[in-house]
Write an enzyme that holds these catalytic residues in place. Structure first.
Site: not given
Ligand code: SAH
Length: 252
Positions: A38, A60, A175
């Site tokens: 992803d 993509k 998000m």
């Molecule tokens: N499965 C992922 C979340 C996916 S939803 C997890 O467990 O982290 C995508 C959201 O995750 C983004 O919009 C943001 O809110 C958050 N996110 C993912 N990686 C991040 C990071 N390195 N720093 C801050 N927020 C992050």
């Protein structure tokens, strides 16, 4: 005679810092035949993938979310007919707002062997790297992980922000940036004061990590003033105030 099917591993890549990848996940990346990844997977983690593996960026692929999801699942099913180890690599943890549960169910339905390898979710790691202990004993006995995505209600039960304001001392929002004004308003209607602390942590655990600390009263204007952008985790509650004591480093 049916051909031997490969196995799909749903692997969590963690939040970005390659040191936070699990050993199990790393071994799978080194041995994979195909990796479907992803957009939020960080470059140093992609660099762990074996040179001989086929790498496919799922982000993509064109289309709407549901279509995209179907296409990705179809791709995994196809690859499992011809390859032994297929890694589906997702940012953070696959089962935390990552649609891993849906993908896994579809693969099982298609008769594909599948296994999940959890990852450190950004909702835990980004606050930690910003010096925010989500359940510090003096301030918080509960934490809620919640999606702030505006179309969330189309796919899952609508978020009851006012109930969350009343029921949880620490709130971690994924998000949430796009919808922040509405969320902040709802939380205040649920009883949080305008002085409640909020932190936004962008690109948590990566070298480019940035954070913005404010109150519910000021956060929306500060996001605009600083043009603070996604991806970010929002943390709300008194534990945020501990950041000034605990935040001594980023990613060292
Ligand atoms: N499965 C992922 C979340 C996916 S939803 C997890 O467990 O982290 C995508 C959201 O995750 C983004 O919009 C943001 O809110 C958050 N996110 C993912 N990686 C991040 C990071 N390195 N720093 C801050 N927020 C992050």
């Amino acid at each position: 005679m049916s051909p031997t099917l490969g196995k799909v591993y749903l692997v969590g890549a963690g939040p970005g810092d390659p040191g936070l990848m699990t050993l199990k996940g790393k071994t799978l990346l080194e041995n994979a035949d195909v990796v479907v990844y992803d957009a939020l997977v960080s470059p140093p983690i992609l660099a762990m993938i074996s040179d001989r593996a086929e790498k496919i960026h799922a982000g993509k692929r064109r289309g709407r979310h549901s279509k995209l999801q179907e296409e990705t699942t179809q791709l995994l099913i196809e690859k499992a007919q011809t390859h032994a180890i297929i890694v589906r690599l997702k940012g953070g943890d696959p089962f935390v707002f990552g649609r891993g549960g849906e993908e896994m169910a579809d693969l099982i339905k298609a008769g594909i062997p599948v296994e999940v390898v959890p990852g450190i979710t950004s909702g835990i790691a980004a606050p930690a790297y910003a010096g925010i202990p989500l359940t510090h004993r003096d301030y918080s006995s509960s934490v809620t992980f919640v999606t702030g995505h505006e179309s969330a209600g189309k796919y899952r039960p609508q978020v009851n922000w006012q109930a969350i304001a009343q029921g949880s001392e620490t709130i971690v929002i994924y998000m949430g940036l796009h919808n922040l004004g509405y969320i902040v308003d709802q939380l205040q209607q649920g009883g949080l004061t305008s002085q409640t602390a909020i932190a936004l942590v962008r690109w948590g655990t990566r070298p480019e990590q940035e954070q913005l600390i404010a109150t519910l009263a000021t956060i929306v204007e500060q996001v605009e003033a600083q043009q603070f952008e996604a991806p970010a985790i929002a943390v709300i509650g008194s534990v945020v105030n501990l950041h000034s004591i605990l935040r001594t480093f980023v990613g060292t």
